[in-house]
Design an enzyme around this catalytic site. Structure first.
Site, PDB file in Angstrom:
ATOM      1  N   ASP A   5      42.722  48.436  38.951  1.00  0.00           N
ATOM      2  CA  ASP A   5      42.721  49.030  37.618  1.00  0.00           C
ATOM      3  C   ASP A   5      41.665  50.124  37.493  1.00  0.00           C
ATOM      4  O   ASP A   5      40.778  50.261  38.339  1.00  0.00           O
ATOM      5  CB  ASP A   5      42.449  47.950  36.564  1.00  0.00           C
ATOM      6  CG  ASP A   5      43.606  46.986  36.408  1.00  0.00           C
ATOM      7  OD1 ASP A   5      44.748  47.359  36.743  1.00  0.00           O
ATOM      8  OD2 ASP A   5      43.378  45.845  35.950  1.00  0.00           O
ATOM      9  N   TYR A  38      37.445  39.503  46.392  1.00  0.00           N
ATOM     10  CA  TYR A  38      36.979  40.236  45.220  1.00  0.00           C
ATOM     11  C   TYR A  38      35.578  39.755  44.862  1.00  0.00           C
ATOM     12  O   TYR A  38      35.253  38.573  45.020  1.00  0.00           O
ATOM     13  CB  TYR A  38      37.892  39.999  44.016  1.00  0.00           C
ATOM     14  CG  TYR A  38      39.161  40.818  44.016  1.00  0.00           C
ATOM     15  CD1 TYR A  38      39.180  42.109  43.498  1.00  0.00           C
ATOM     16  CD2 TYR A  38      40.341  40.300  44.527  1.00  0.00           C
ATOM     17  CE1 TYR A  38      40.347  42.865  43.486  1.00  0.00           C
ATOM     18  CE2 TYR A  38      41.520  41.047  44.521  1.00  0.00           C
ATOM     19  CZ  TYR A  38      41.512  42.328  43.997  1.00  0.00           C
ATOM     20  OH  TYR A  38      42.661  43.069  43.996  1.00  0.00           O
TER      21      TYR A  38
END
Length: 287
Positions: free
Chosen positions: A56, A109
């Protein structure tokens, strides 16, 4: 004709995400433009250009992956010399023609929490609940065919500032001692990590119980989807993507070049902090 996979590092601050969008600066658009400019690819379909993940807007990366076919020998630093400084190729690996970067063995992540009111023990208790295979339908923004995902591991660490930061900016010590939450899994849903982080924070600050977390991960059929507000994208990094049988060769010059860019960016931020701190102190003196 050879197929190559490239590992990409980028600072997501000035990008509108990874995926191409009309009239917006994106990581994918920059990569395609410069690969075409240098004659590595021409037609995207013929070169079978593929990407591993669509991060994103604001999300950073040290390990996103693209792949394509080219008759030209890929030279990492030739590409990096053409690319803007906030996006660089860090490593490459030859891959088979059927290789699809989307299908990874493991993704990592890292989310960074800049709060001094969080209970580390509660964060770790929450992590234990998330580990394993669950229905993450409450942790995605869109409806998907399957929302079952497996979290292989979650590692949580409190990170202290190094001595340089403490000496130059002593007031940063409390506000910038982040908590690193590293999450490992084969694949993730859209917004999944950032929604998970909201739950971590809410449990740690006693706005939610561990029983509530269990219910979110085991929704009953017909239950409405829970409304979980995502945390900011600016503090999320796609650290790495790993594949079975594929070993990326990191280019030392490329990595050092990107490191230097990050250090220069940090130096500019420290100067901005010093200016802001000086103005705040002066304002206090005025009244």
């Amino acid at each position: 004709m050879k197929r190559i996979a490239l590992k990409i590092g980028y600072v997501g601050t000035n990008f509108h995400g990874f995926q191409r969008q009309p009239d917006l600066r994106t990581v994918e658009e920059e990569l395609i433009y410069h690969l075409r400019k240098l004659n590595y690819i021409d037609d995207l379909k013929k070169s079978r250009f593929r990407i591993a993940g669509r991060t994103d807007a604001g999300v950073h990366s040290l390990g996103n992956v693209i792949s394509f076919q080219s008759e030209k020998e890929v030279r990492i630093n030739e590409i990096n010399n053409s690319l803007p400084d906030d996006i660089q190729i860090l490593a490459k690996a030859p891959v088979r023609f059927a290789f699809k970067p989307r299908y990874a063995q493991m993704r990592q992540y890292r989310y960074m929490l800049f709060r001094n009111d969080l209970d580390i023990d509660k964060l770790r208790e929450t992590a234990e609940i998330f580990k394993g295979t669950h229905n993450f339908t409450n942790f995605t923004k869109r409806f998907q065919k399957t929302t079952t995902r497996t979290i292989d591991d979650i590692i949580i660490n409190q990170v202290q500032l190094n001595d340089y930061h403490k000496k130059e900016f002593p007031n940063l010590h409390d506000t910038l001692s982040p908590i690193f939450i590293d999450i490992y899994g084969e694949s993730f849903l859209w917004n999944m990590v950032r929604k998970m982080m909201r739950v971590f924070v809410d449990v740690s600050s006693e706005k939610m119980s561990l029983d509530d977390v269990e219910k979110l991960l085991n929704p009953c059929e017909g239950d409405p989807r829970a409304s979980i507000k995502v945390l900011e994208s600016d503090y999320l990094i796609l650290m790495d993507i790993m594949y079975d049988g594929i070993k990326f060769e990191y280019d030392s010059y490329a990595c050092e070049r990107f490191r230097r860019y990050l250090v220069d960016s940090l130096d500019n931020l420290q100067k901005k902090y010093a200016i802001t701190e000086s103005m705040i102190t002066s304002l206090k003196e005025l009244y």
